[in-house]
Motif scaffolding. Structure first.
Motif, mmCIF file in Angstrom:
data_model
loop_
_atom_site.group_PDB
_atom_site.id
_atom_site.type_symbol
_atom_site.label_atom_id
_atom_site.label_comp_id
_atom_site.label_asym_id
_atom_site.label_seq_id
_atom_site.Cartn_x
_atom_site.Cartn_y
_atom_site.Cartn_z
ATOM 1 N N CYS A 136 79.286 -26.616 -28.294
ATOM 2 C CA CYS A 136 78.839 -26.443 -26.917
ATOM 3 C C CYS A 136 77.386 -26.910 -26.777
ATOM 4 O O CYS A 136 76.507 -26.438 -27.512
ATOM 5 N N ARG A 158 77.950 -22.933 -29.550
ATOM 6 C CA ARG A 158 79.146 -22.421 -30.212
ATOM 7 C C ARG A 158 80.010 -23.574 -30.732
ATOM 8 O O ARG A 158 80.326 -24.502 -29.996
ATOM 9 N N TYR A 179 83.552 -25.355 -32.238
ATOM 10 C CA TYR A 179 85.008 -25.229 -32.100
ATOM 11 C C TYR A 179 85.635 -26.126 -33.155
ATOM 12 O O TYR A 179 85.257 -27.293 -33.302
ATOM 13 N N CYS A 205 83.572 -24.261 -22.638
ATOM 14 C CA CYS A 205 83.172 -23.208 -23.564
ATOM 15 C C CYS A 205 83.295 -21.848 -22.878
ATOM 16 O O CYS A 205 83.360 -21.759 -21.647
ATOM 17 N N SER A 206 83.294 -20.798 -23.659
ATOM 18 C CA SER A 206 83.365 -19.444 -23.095
ATOM 19 C C SER A 206 82.155 -19.136 -22.212
ATOM 20 O O SER A 206 82.201 -18.251 -21.372
ATOM 21 N N CYS A 207 81.075 -19.912 -22.392
ATOM 22 C CA CYS A 207 79.888 -19.720 -21.558
ATOM 23 C C CYS A 207 79.980 -20.491 -20.245
ATOM 24 O O CYS A 207 79.080 -20.388 -19.403
#
Length: 444
Positions: free
Chosen positions: A5, A10, A12, A20-22
């Motif tokens: 990310c 982060r 992956y 991304c989760s963000c």
């Protein structure tokens, strides 16, 4: 291949989501400094020829996709332009989506515990059906109610499970994501799988090797193909072999034009179109497609529903049977040519994305016959030479002025009429010998 990310850092390394989760969009990157394009020349043509710029996989599931023909267009020669057709109908299941699915399925095999799933308006679903079958895995396809008969036949024949959901593919994307999570399926939907999109960018690599185009005209629904081509071009520039970006030109229909309308400053529409593969009401990849157009100095073209038959027939004149969603490139090209958009030394690539064999067969038969208005035009020209406005006035039925010129172009493409002479801006048409014999046959 690296995925990290750019915002939160982060990493992956297995299932890679689009964001991304963000909330930051994710993009794949490679060791570009080590890429040696001279190696490509020693390999067999196809998607996996470019493996340095594709995700690492343990097992390649392939049906010999990619490496499709690039044909010099007769239409371009008539206009004094260098025009080439990239014929993606020659892929194993008849569409460009085979490029995406070979990569998505090959990468996803370790994660497809119970099989694969895709939300698609037809082409990606048919492709997944074939590649999942090849891999020995179940395939589930979420398709809209509005889908061509030929694509349904192909999906079912190749053994995939059909789930009908919603009117357009937009409505099925979220549903496919839910099913994937709930049932343990690996989702290869283009809008949900950035790994698979890497396969589509190989179209850009092939065009660069074969033509080094200055313009690329692309039928556009979700925008994934347009963006994938841009991504491929950007990587070629990154490794130092591409100096100037080709202009990317998106083509949509007037009834469904969420991307083209924004480029052209028009009121967007999102209604069903006969070019069903382009019926994407709210494309998830709209912003990425707009980025591709903006970064290449490109543009967009909107094609009328009444131009689809003309596009398909002129494409057939090149020896290619494309579905409506592919045929839009022909009237789009003609419009741009008439506006003086191209220079004589340009190298223009028209991308035919899918085969017409996937369409409604009964409609196809009717479409390639000659209807009443065309016959009336032929009969008018059998008496004397006339120009477009004059023909429109002489017709004994209500018909739009613009439609008359569509009929004239189609009749000309069939060799039944030809240009006689010009007086100022007026183009006079005459009946050809072939057209005269055609009328004589009808009257016998």
């Amino acid at each position: 291949m690296r995925v990290r990310c750019p915002s939160c850092g982060r990493p992956y390394d297995s299932i890679v989501p689009p964001t991304c989760s963000c909330g930051e969009p994710l993009r794949l990157s490679y060791d570009y400094d080590s890429v040696d394009v001279s190696r490509w020349e020693r390999r067999v043509p196809g998607v996996w020829r470019y493996r340095e710029l594709l995700p690492d996989v343990k097992r390649i599931v392939s049906l010999s996709e990619g490496g499709t023909p690039l044909l010099r267009a007769k239409l371009g020669e008539e206009l004094g332009l260098r025009v080439f057709i990239k014929d993606e109908t020659r892929n194993p299941t008849g569409s460009f989506r085979d490029r995406l699915i070979t990569v998505a399925v090959s990468y996803g095999l370790p994660y497809a515990r119970k099989g694969f799933i895709v939300a698609s308006n037809g082409n990606a679903a048919a492709s997944l059906a074939a590649y999942a079958s090849r891999a020995g895995k179940p395939a589930y396809t979420v398709v809209p109610k509005l889908i061509e008969e030929g694509k349904l036949n192909q999906i079912v024949a190749l053994g995939a499970k059909l789930v009908r959901y919603g009117e357009s593919v937009d409505e099925g994307i979220g549903y496919a994501e839910e099913l994937a999570e709930r049932e343990g399926l690996y989702n290869v939907t283009p809008e949900s799988n950035i790994i698979g999109l890497e396969g589509q960018k190989t179209l850009a690599f092939e065009l660069w090797e074969e033509l080094k185009p200055t313009h690329i005209v692309v039928p556009t629904g979700s925008g994934s193909n347009l963006y994938s081509i841009y991504r491929g071009l950007a990587e070629l520039r990154r490794i130092g072999v591409l100096e100037e970006m080709p202009e990317l030109i998106a083509v949509q229909t007037e009834r469904c034009s969420p991307i083209a309308s924004e480029v052209l400053g028009l009121e967007p529409r999102a209604e069903p179109t006969r070019a069903l593969a382009l019926y994407v009401k709210d494309p998830v990849m709209k912003e990425l497609a707009l980025e591709a157009i903006r970064e290449t100095g490109g543009t967009a073209v909107v094609v009328g529903e009444d131009e689809l038959d003309l596009g398909q027939r002129l494409l057939a004149g090149e020896g290619i049977f494309g579905e409506y969603a592919s045929a839009v490139i022909i009237p789009a090209f003609l419009k741009l040519a008439e506006e003086g958009h191209f220079e004589r030394d340009d190298r223009i690539a028209l991308v035919v994305t899918s085969s017409g064999l996937k369409g409604h067969y009964h409609e196809t038969r009717e479409k390639f016959t000659l209807g009443g208005t065309k016959l009336e035009i032929l009969r008018l020209l059998s008496g004397r030479r006339m120009y477009g406005y004059e023909i429109w006035e002489a017709l004994r039925k209500p018909v739009r002025y613009q439609a008359v010129y569509q009929h004239l172009r189609e009749l000309e493409s069939l060799g039944l009429i030809g240009e006689s002479h010009r007086e100022g801006r007026r183009v006079y048409y005459r009946l050809t010998e072939k057209g005269r014999k055609f009328l004589e046959t009808l009257s016998e």
